[in-house]
Scaffold this active site. Structure first.
Site, PDB file in Angstrom:
ATOM      1  N   LYS A 146      48.111  29.262  48.706  1.00  0.00           N
ATOM      2  CA  LYS A 146      46.836  29.996  48.668  1.00  0.00           C
ATOM      3  C   LYS A 146      46.157  29.945  50.041  1.00  0.00           C
ATOM      4  O   LYS A 146      45.633  30.954  50.529  1.00  0.00           O
ATOM      5  CB  LYS A 146      45.914  29.391  47.593  1.00  0.00           C
ATOM      6  N   GLN A 179      41.525  23.419  42.152  1.00  0.00           N
ATOM      7  CA  GLN A 179      42.853  23.551  41.546  1.00  0.00           C
ATOM      8  C   GLN A 179      42.930  22.724  40.256  1.00  0.00           C
ATOM      9  O   GLN A 179      42.586  21.550  40.235  1.00  0.00           O
ATOM     10  CB  GLN A 179      43.931  23.077  42.547  1.00  0.00           C
ATOM     11  N   ASP A 214      38.014  32.213  40.847  1.00  0.00           N
ATOM     12  CA  ASP A 214      38.991  32.120  39.752  1.00  0.00           C
ATOM     13  C   ASP A 214      38.502  32.873  38.513  1.00  0.00           C
ATOM     14  O   ASP A 214      39.290  33.143  37.601  1.00  0.00           O
ATOM     15  CB  ASP A 214      39.230  30.647  39.377  1.00  0.00           C
TER      16      ASP A 214
END
Ligand code: NAD
Length: 295
Positions: free
Chosen positions: A54, A98, A121
């Site tokens: 990412k 994460q 997200d």
């Protein structure tokens, strides 16, 4: 006849090219790059690989990646303090913590602490609610990537019978909301669904997000349907190695479907591209700018 392959790698590459142009424009207009902060607690190898890719993709697209690795024993209070700091940091447009988090940290509490405007997200309850009512939202990256592939393949989705297998907050439910937003007739199937094969056979669009290797068989697929396989499952392969397979029995489904995503190389590459997209959209909104329509 063999189905058309929906090439997620090529679609993601094309999208990332457009994102890089927009990122340059953003930097030139505002005098600063769009910024994505990633937070990784502990050293889970799979999570470390995801976060690394990412950050790499963020930098390649001309945005600023700010990585915050934290030790596995980090407390919930310490992580919440970092999230607060990132919420206040003007150089940060997107915050990605994460998952999964170590057992001592309540992931829901951490997601709730992220500013909804920086929740790239799309997991915050405010963004889930905005998506559910059809308002402007940051939408979870994987279903957004699936929708992008479906629209490039089919064009107008309205009126199609769509079946989504899986009802998670990360994939299944937002996928269903997005398809409803495109005026599909949507069925959400899950572990308690009766006669799943029969439900699937009604689908013009079949999205499998279950996490069970090759569960969807070829005779569950309506001839000519478009099949999006979200599943990522590691199974024993030849010569003692492992290999990745989806939730769909690809070789069988390919003989029946009109179009199908492979695993790997289908949905997976789109997820990171959509993370970059969400970061740029968040950056534009925070700067009071309008992001290009085609992002
Ligand atoms: P999850 O475990 O949170 O949800 C799985 C869903 O499948 C549940 O809603 C459950 O009801 C349903 N289910 C379980 N067994 C079933 C059965 N026998 N019949 C019908 N439904 C059943 O998983 P998730 O986070 O939504 O992820 C699903 C899959 O997608 C996993 O393989 C995951 O690795 C993959 N995934 C891929 C990406 C990507 O970038 N490609 C991103 C996220 C998740």
């Amino acid at each position: 006849m063999s189905a058309r392959l929906i090439d997620g790698r090529a679609a993601a590459e094309a999208l990332r090219g457009r994102l890089a142009i927009t990122a340059d424009f953003f930097r030139a207009t505002t005098g600063r790059p769009a910024g994505l902060a990633t937070v990784l607690v502990g050293e889970d190898p799979a999570s470390a690989v995801y976060v690394r890719s990412k950050i790499k993709a963020t930098e390649e697209a001309g945005m600023h990646g700010l990585h915050h690795p934290l030790p596995a024993e980090t407390s919930e209070a310490e992580l919440l303090a970092l999230v607060e700091q990132l919420n206040r940091d003007d150089a940060v447009d997107g915050i990605l913590v994460q998952l999964p988090l170590p057992a001592q940290i309540d992931a829901a509490r951490v997601i709730d602490a992220i500013s909804p405007e920086k929740d790239v997200d799309g997991f915050h309850v405010v963004n889930a609610g905005r998506l559910a009512v059809g308002a402007e939202a940051l939408v979870p990256c994987t279903p957004l990537g699936c929708l992008h592939l479906l629209k490039s393949e089919i064009g107008d989705l309205s009126g199609a019978n769509a079946v989504v297998i899986g009802r998670s907050n990360i994939v299944g439910k937002p996928m269903a909301s997005l398809l409803l937003g495109e005026s599909c007739t949507v069925t959400i199937a899950h572990s308690r669904t009766r006669d799943l094969p029969e439900v699937c056979r009604r689908a013009d669009i079949l999205v499998a997000a279950v996490g069970r290797a090759e569960m969807v068989r070829g005779d569950w697929v309506k001839p000519g349907a478009t099949v999006i396989d979200v599943g990522i499952n590691r199974v024993p392969g030849a010569t003692g190695k492992t290999r990745l397979v989806g939730d769909v029995a690809f070789a069988e489904a390919r003989e029946v479907a009109g179009a199908i995503t492979p695993v790997p190389g289908g949905v997976g590459p789109m997820t990171i591209a959509m993370l970059l997209r969400n970061t740029l959209v968040a950056a534009h909104r925070r700067a009071g700018l309008k992001a290009p329509e085609d992002l």
